[in-house]
Design an enzyme around this catalytic site. Structure first.
Site, PDB file in Angstrom:
ATOM      1  N   TYR A   1       0.899  -1.144   0.137  1.00 54.68           N
ATOM      2  CA  TYR A   1      -0.054  -0.076  -0.161  1.00 54.68           C
ATOM      3  C   TYR A   1       0.928   1.360   0.038  1.00 54.68           C
ATOM      4  O   TYR A   1       0.349   2.202  -0.459  1.00 54.68           O
ATOM      5  CB  TYR A   1      -0.911   0.033   1.201  1.00 54.68           C
ATOM      6  CG  TYR A   1      -2.338  -0.768   1.161  1.00 54.68           C
ATOM      7  CD1 TYR A   1      -2.343  -2.092   0.658  1.00 54.68           C
ATOM      8  CD2 TYR A   1      -3.395  -0.273   1.375  1.00 54.68           C
ATOM      9  CE1 TYR A   1      -3.521  -2.833   0.759  1.00 54.68           C
ATOM     10  CE2 TYR A   1      -4.770  -0.809   1.422  1.00 54.68           C
ATOM     11  CZ  TYR A   1      -4.619  -1.968   1.185  1.00 54.68           C
ATOM     12  OH  TYR A   1      -5.882  -2.700   1.318  1.00 54.68           O
TER      13      TYR A   1
ATOM     14  N   LYS B   1       3.239 -15.672   2.330  1.00 58.51           N
ATOM     15  CA  LYS B   1       3.425 -16.247   1.202  1.00 58.51           C
ATOM     16  C   LYS B   1       4.999 -16.332   1.116  1.00 58.51           C
ATOM     17  O   LYS B   1       5.562 -16.057   0.081  1.00 58.51           O
ATOM     18  CB  LYS B   1       2.642 -15.243   0.139  1.00 58.51           C
ATOM     19  CG  LYS B   1       2.663 -16.066  -1.303  1.00 58.51           C
ATOM     20  CD  LYS B   1       1.636 -17.090  -1.442  1.00 58.51           C
ATOM     21  CE  LYS B   1       1.775 -17.784  -2.639  1.00 58.51           C
ATOM     22  NZ  LYS B   1       0.750 -19.039  -2.856  1.00 58.51           N
TER      23      LYS B   1
ATOM     24  N   ASP C   1      -2.867 -18.469   0.866  1.00 61.36           N
ATOM     25  CA  ASP C   1      -4.106 -18.877  -0.355  1.00 61.36           C
ATOM     26  C   ASP C   1      -4.582 -20.000   0.782  1.00 61.36           C
ATOM     27  O   ASP C   1      -5.866 -20.366   0.865  1.00 61.36           O
ATOM     28  CB  ASP C   1      -3.373 -19.464  -1.368  1.00 61.36           C
ATOM     29  CG  ASP C   1      -2.078 -20.126  -1.110  1.00 61.36           C
ATOM     30  OD1 ASP C   1      -1.517 -20.279  -0.174  1.00 61.36           O
ATOM     31  OD2 ASP C   1      -1.676 -20.915  -2.163  1.00 61.36           O
TER      32      ASP C   1
ATOM     33  N   ASP D   1      -6.163  -6.980   4.507  1.00 61.52           N
ATOM     34  CA  ASP D   1      -7.349  -6.264   3.695  1.00 61.52           C
ATOM     35  C   ASP D   1      -8.277  -7.526   3.391  1.00 61.52           C
ATOM     36  O   ASP D   1      -9.325  -7.393   3.397  1.00 61.52           O
ATOM     37  CB  ASP D   1      -6.702  -5.429   2.768  1.00 61.52           C
ATOM     38  CG  ASP D   1      -7.902  -4.880   1.973  1.00 61.52           C
ATOM     39  OD1 ASP D   1      -8.961  -4.339   2.633  1.00 61.52           O
ATOM     40  OD2 ASP D   1      -7.833  -4.864   0.728  1.00 61.52           O
TER      41      ASP D   1
ATOM     42  N   ASP E   1     -12.117  -8.962   4.955  1.00 56.63           N
ATOM     43  CA  ASP E   1     -13.246  -9.116   4.329  1.00 56.63           C
ATOM     44  C   ASP E   1     -13.960 -10.290   4.317  1.00 56.63           C
ATOM     45  O   ASP E   1     -15.026 -10.668   4.524  1.00 56.63           O
ATOM     46  CB  ASP E   1     -13.075  -8.495   2.891  1.00 56.63           C
ATOM     47  CG  ASP E   1     -13.726  -6.988   2.677  1.00 56.63           C
ATOM     48  OD1 ASP E   1     -13.233  -6.336   3.790  1.00 56.63           O
ATOM     49  OD2 ASP E   1     -13.812  -6.728   1.457  1.00 56.63           O
TER      50      ASP E   1
HETATM   51  C1  IPM Z   1     -10.078  -1.458   4.318  1.00 61.73           C
HETATM   52  C2  IPM Z   1     -10.531  -0.751   3.149  1.00 61.73           C
HETATM   53  C3  IPM Z   1      -9.370   0.201   2.591  1.00 61.73           C
HETATM   54  C4  IPM Z   1      -8.220  -0.619   2.585  1.00 61.73           C
HETATM   55  C5  IPM Z   1      -9.673   1.049   1.294  1.00 61.73           C
HETATM   56  C6  IPM Z   1     -10.716   1.624   1.403  1.00 61.73           C
HETATM   57  C7  IPM Z   1      -8.315   1.809   1.038  1.00 61.73           C
HETATM   58  O1  IPM Z   1     -10.768  -1.617   2.153  1.00 61.73           O
HETATM   59  O2  IPM Z   1     -10.121  -0.387   5.348  1.00 61.73           O
HETATM   60  O3  IPM Z   1     -10.257  -2.353   4.572  1.00 61.73           O
HETATM   61  O4  IPM Z   1      -7.694  -1.255   1.516  1.00 61.73           O
HETATM   62  O5  IPM Z   1      -7.369  -0.603   3.551  1.00 61.73           O
HETATM   63 MG    MG Z   2     -10.521  -3.660   2.888  1.00 56.39          MG
END
Ligand code: IPM
Ligand code: MG
Length: 357
Positions: free
Chosen positions: A142, A191, A223, A247, A251
């Protein structure tokens, strides 16, 4: 106690959900005798519209000067075509880096009242889902150089993934410390079969493990981890991983709990000034319709009380109120189920407020 909180309402549903969290904080303040002072900070799309910059320096300074920052959500389609360095998300990344909050803590915990909403089989859910992803937040790909150049093969894009031992060590320690307060099992995810940065990651984690003999360290390739989170989530207590893996996995982890709208997060660095935000996005499709679930933000406010202000019983009171609200059968649209009572964002706030004691 008096605390100064920088408030970033942001874009989309951000303002609505933050409003409910502030009402909850005010209620806590009046019951427990605290004063919370709020300073509004513009960040994201609204700041691009107003100042041509997703996070003007003066806004960042307001955050750094605060006791902690509460954030709704930023971004939306409207700003999809602005150049990369101007995107709303860039404001968020600059805020994280500017505040030095290198450790992002994302719990994946199933609420018993919402177990049916999990997309996983009942037999897997029954084994329990209660783990935390500790994500490195201000390093890695990032924050490496991003470049797009014209070459003989057309445009070529480069994103650099870099980690040094210090960065890995400081997040590793958070992983071990977090595990120490829980079930004492830390899974380091990388990884290392492909990436040098991951081989260094693994090496540093094992070096640290010697200082934490009470914590069991295991290694997992990212993975495989993605697979294990849906196959056998009960095996995890604390996962520690680098920025982009965290990240993606966070999710996935939120999805298996069935209610991304319920999940808070904290980001902390060397000081107690943290950044607290729900893990969901700005959901422009339902913005302004009083349909959003404010609980992720309300629980983020509870985390702020617990981790930055040392207000344990106040945080407990909020979490209990949320649980009582669910027990009473109220649901916003995102988690609506059979025989439940559908409520809007503001009403959800009202119902939680009146349950705080
Ligand atoms: C998160 C989001 C952010 C990230 C984006 C909005 C930049 O997906 O906080 O997980 O990738 O960190
Ligand atoms: Mg995210």
């Amino acid at each position: 106690m008096t605390k100064n909180i920088a408030v970033i309402r942001g874009d989309g549903i951000g303002p609505e959900i933050v409003e409910q969290a502030l009402r909850v904080l005010d209620r806590v303040a009046s019951i427990y005798g605290h004063t919370f002072c709020y300073t509004d900070v513009d960040m994201g799309g609204c700041a691009i519209d107003r100042y041509g910059d997703p996070l003007p320096e003066e806004m960042l300074q307001k955050c750094v000067a605060s006791d902690s920052v509460l954030l709704g959500a930023v971004g939306g389609e409207k700003w999809n075509d602005v150049p990369g360095h101007m995107r709303p998300e860039k404001g968020l990344l600059r805020l994280r880096a500017g505040m030095g909050v290198y450790s992002n803590n994302r719990p994946a915990k199933i609420w018993p009242q919402l177990a049916a909403a999990s997309p996983l089989k009942q037999s897997i859910v029954d084994q329990g889902i209660d783990f935390i992803i500790v994500r490195e937040l201000i390093g890695g790909i990032y924050f490496g150089e991003h470049q797009t150049n014209q070459t003989d093969d057309g445009l070529t894009a480069v994103d650099v993934l870099r980690y040094n031992e210090k960065e890995i060590e400081r997040i590793g320690r958070i992983g071990f410390e977090t595990a120490r307060k829980r079930r004492k099992a830390l899974c380091s995810v990388e990884k290392s079969n492909v990436l040098d940065s991951s081989r260094l990651w693994k090496k540093v984690m094992h070096r640290l493990a010697e200082e934490y003999p009470d914590v069991t360290l295991s290694d997992m390739l990212v993975d495989n981890c993605a697979m294990q989170i849906v196959k056998n989530p009960a095996q995890f207590d604390v996962i520690v991983t680098e920025n982009m893996f965290g990240d993606i996995l966070s999710d996935e982890a939120s999805m298996i709990t069935g209610s991304i709208g319920m999940i808070p997060s904290s980001s902390l660095g060397a000081s107690s000034c943290g950044l607290y935000e729900p893990i969901h996005g700005s959901a422009p499709d339902i913005a302004g319709k009083d349909a959003a679930n404010p609980i992720g933000t309300i629980l983020s406010a509870a985390m702020m009380l617990r981790y930055s202000f040392d207000m344990e019983k106040e945080a407990d009171a909020i979490e209990r109120a949320v649980s009582d609200y669910l027990d009473a059968g109220y649901r916003t649209a995102d988690i609506m189920g059979d025989n439940m009572t559908l409520v809007g964002c503001k009403q959800c706030g009202d119902l939680i407020l009146e349950r705080i004691r």
